[in-house]
Design a protein around this motif. Structure first.
Motif, PDB file in Angstrom:
ATOM      1  N   ARG A  60       0.083   2.418   7.451  1.00  0.00           N
ATOM      2  CA  ARG A  60      -1.062   1.995   6.626  1.00  0.00           C
ATOM      3  C   ARG A  60      -1.161   0.473   6.582  1.00  0.00           C
ATOM      4  O   ARG A  60      -0.169  -0.200   6.375  1.00  0.00           O
ATOM      5  N   GLY A  61      -2.364  -0.044   6.760  1.00  0.00           N
ATOM      6  CA  GLY A  61      -2.535  -1.500   6.745  1.00  0.00           C
ATOM      7  C   GLY A  61      -2.347  -2.121   8.126  1.00  0.00           C
ATOM      8  O   GLY A  61      -2.671  -3.286   8.335  1.00  0.00           O
ATOM      9  N   GLY A  62      -1.802  -1.321   9.065  1.00  0.00           N
ATOM     10  CA  GLY A  62      -1.736  -1.740  10.457  1.00  0.00           C
ATOM     11  C   GLY A  62      -0.828  -2.936  10.731  1.00  0.00           C
ATOM     12  O   GLY A  62      -0.005  -3.333   9.898  1.00  0.00           O
ATOM     13  N   LEU A  63      -1.007  -3.495  11.929  1.00  0.00           N
ATOM     14  CA  LEU A  63      -0.205  -4.640  12.363  1.00  0.00           C
ATOM     15  C   LEU A  63      -0.316  -5.800  11.384  1.00  0.00           C
ATOM     16  O   LEU A  63       0.674  -6.464  11.064  1.00  0.00           O
ATOM     17  N   ILE A  96      -5.009   8.474   6.060  1.00  0.00           N
ATOM     18  CA  ILE A  96      -4.761   8.627   7.498  1.00  0.00           C
ATOM     19  C   ILE A  96      -3.329   9.085   7.771  1.00  0.00           C
ATOM     20  O   ILE A  96      -2.957   9.294   8.907  1.00  0.00           O
ATOM     21  N   CYS A  97      -2.533   9.225   6.694  1.00  0.00           N
ATOM     22  CA  CYS A  97      -1.174   9.731   6.890  1.00  0.00           C
ATOM     23  C   CYS A  97      -0.736  10.512   5.664  1.00  0.00           C
ATOM     24  O   CYS A  97      -1.523  10.783   4.776  1.00  0.00           O
ATOM     25  N   GLN A 101      -5.810  -3.893  11.485  1.00  0.00           N
ATOM     26  CA  GLN A 101      -5.577  -3.305  10.165  1.00  0.00           C
ATOM     27  C   GLN A 101      -5.616  -1.779  10.219  1.00  0.00           C
ATOM     28  O   GLN A 101      -5.562  -1.108   9.185  1.00  0.00           O
ATOM     29  N   VAL A 102      -5.750  -1.228  11.426  1.00  0.00           N
ATOM     30  CA  VAL A 102      -5.835   0.229  11.572  1.00  0.00           C
ATOM     31  C   VAL A 102      -4.419   0.803  11.744  1.00  0.00           C
ATOM     32  O   VAL A 102      -3.565   0.203  12.397  1.00  0.00           O
ATOM     33  N   ALA A 103      -4.188   1.967  11.154  1.00  0.00           N
ATOM     34  CA  ALA A 103      -2.848   2.554  11.106  1.00  0.00           C
ATOM     35  C   ALA A 103      -2.375   3.098  12.446  1.00  0.00           C
ATOM     36  O   ALA A 103      -3.157   3.618  13.241  1.00  0.00           O
TER      37      ALA A 103
END
Lengths: 339, 339
Positions: free
Chosen positions: A222-225, A338-339, A266-268
């Motif tokens: 969550r919140g991505g790189l 998403i998770c 910012q994508v998981a």
């Protein structure tokens, strides 16, 4: 066996015993789980420390290209435990089922968990099942917690990054988040977008063997790189600079992000690791990643740099045009659940 | 801080960081949790084995006489770990929050968790927070998992009961289930019915010290005493006989059960233990229970007996009239979501 989940399946009585026997035990019970005590009794780590992590999974839909909520539930906790350098060993599994949920779907999810547990080499040793009334849940939520053994001498932390260290990622970014989004909105961007969910514990062990001075791993879920790099920079009180051109992103994912207005950073992700390694071991770490089937697209994406004393830690992105822009942590929520 | 939970609080970004800092860390963070890594790195058990258990809590209402969902979440897992004879050490905590849930209520719940963790002597070392859309949860669900250290030489299991062993309970039965039921239906039977939720790890350690040959502990939560005794009889492949007159039940609880048609032996408890001990140590175990504040009403309620080879294990209740009737495991669900 009943076709849908009923309140009685969470009762502690005979109906619960039946769902445990017919669904959970038949999918993944080893000797520990089958003993039927309230707590599993397990061997300890003969040398070194324990790693302990927990994660709840609430993703919708429950099934999506390349995986399902059960695959995420095992891989997510295996990966969180492994980020400490631990060898994941034991997993607990707590289900919160909504009355009316399909037992066939539950069996599919459990089969997927069993498959991932086997690949990762972990044992599901203790569990719990609750059932909530219709309208008070969302089919199935899964919590997994995990215990791993940290080998003697291994000590990783997000607080250990130092100037000059290299920042690596183990593969392409954004695949999982865009898969869920496409699925939920019934968009179809491309046949080759699917979740990247995978157990990365073997990859991590290989990297530590090849690059023993590795500072840390962190999975950019969550919140991505962007959020992960900001967390690490803050933990180490230091600056990070990453190169846009070096960050691997699939064309289809980049296209989908542009169309929908998402920042791919910012994508998981569910099967990727960010890793920080001293410069002199970065090539060895990269080679170890690429030798693993989940690390074929691994890349060195940037480096850790000194932070001016008068401001907070910062993550900067060097764009294709050579300019620097700040890579912010996600604010609010762009892709819920998403998770 | 926001007044209600928003989807962004589960995002992995800055809003999530804020709720973690302001709610969870301010309630109960020790050094492990504050390190901010994905897995806690913990000392191992120098000698002996590990106990590992998990439980999700979905009780409604969230607050009730004598406790709340947070108190249950800590006590439930502490007790499950302690049933193995382990000294509970580390707790993980996974929240599934529904969008719109009151942040003030969440803080109250966390304060309650912190208080119980302190009493039990356990540390909340790792956590996770998910937020689901309004209408897809029920305010708050909590999963806790726990790790304990089993001292060398301690080996308890529900499979160890032998003919002649005595069966003990640590206090009055049915209090928790009837409290939740009264609360939910807005019945008020009596001012003195409140949840019995309590951390029993210290009581268990005292009993093991006083009666080292103790066979097992099991907490009669969902499904009540009847389900627990049936589980143990089946694990040990043996018969149990308990005396109705010896089983402690508060008058108000007995009255409520009679009025509502519940079998008090199938009603859930959250702060009681069933314990099986060889006859020659039963008095010592009883004295140790009664010396603890949570064991004042402890009693020897029956004994383990030989099972005829030609049928399944059975639990019998000797009634006040001297007749024997079968004490069945709960079938279906009588009081959903009491924990």
């Amino acid at each position: 066996m009943d076709e849908t989940v009923l309140l009685g399946h969470g009762s502690g009585g005979t109906m619960m015993k039946r769902i445990i026997d017919e669904v959970f035990f038949s999918a993944y019970a080893g000797s520990e789980l089958k003993q039927g005590n309230d707590a599993a009794s397990l061997p300890t780590n003969p040398q070194g420390r324990l790693a302990f992590s927990t994660d709840s999974f609430v993703v919708t839909p429950h099934f999506f290209p390349g995986g399902d909520i059960g695959k995420l539930a095992i891989c997510g906790t295996v990966n969180d435990v492994a980020t400490s350098g631990a060898l994941p060993k034991f997993i607990s599994c707590g289900f919160i089922l909504e009355e009316g949920f399909s037992v066939a779907d539950l069996k599919r999810i459990c089969a997927s968990m069993a498959e991932m547990a086997e690949e990762a080499g972990v044992h599901i040793v203790t569990g719990d099942t609750k059932v909530v009334n219709r309208g008070h849940g969302d089919g199935v939520f899964i919590n997994t917690s995990g215990i791993g053994f940290i080998p003697e001498g291994v000590d990783l932390s997000g607080a250990y990054c130092k100037p000059g260290d290299k920042i690596l990622v183990t593969g392409t970014l954004g695949d999982h988040g865009i898969t869920i989004m496409s699925c939920r909105e019934e968009l179809s961007f491309s046949a080759d977008i699917q979740t990247d969910a995978a157990p990365l514990n073997h990859l991590i062990a290989d990297v530590i063997a090849a690059a023993p001075a590795t500072r840390c791993f962190r999975d950019p879920t969550r919140g991505g790189l962007a959020s992960t790099l900001n967390e690490l920079a803050e933990q180490s009180n230091i600056d990070f600079v990453v190169d846009e051109d070096a960050i691997p992103v699939k064309d289809a994912v980049r296209g989908a992000c542009e169309m929908l207005g998402y920042d791919v950073y910012q994508v998981a992700n569910e099967g990727k690791m960010v890793c920080v390694v001293p410069a002199d071991q970065a090539d060895a770490a990269l080679a170890a990643m690429r030798a693993n089937k989940y690390g074929a697209d691994a890349a060195i994406i940037g480096e850790v740099v000194e932070k001016p004393a008068d401001r907070d830690p910062r993550v900067s992105l060097r764009t294709g045009f050579g300019s620097l822009r700040i890579m912010d942590m996600l604010v609010g929520e762009q892709l819920p659940r998403i998770c």
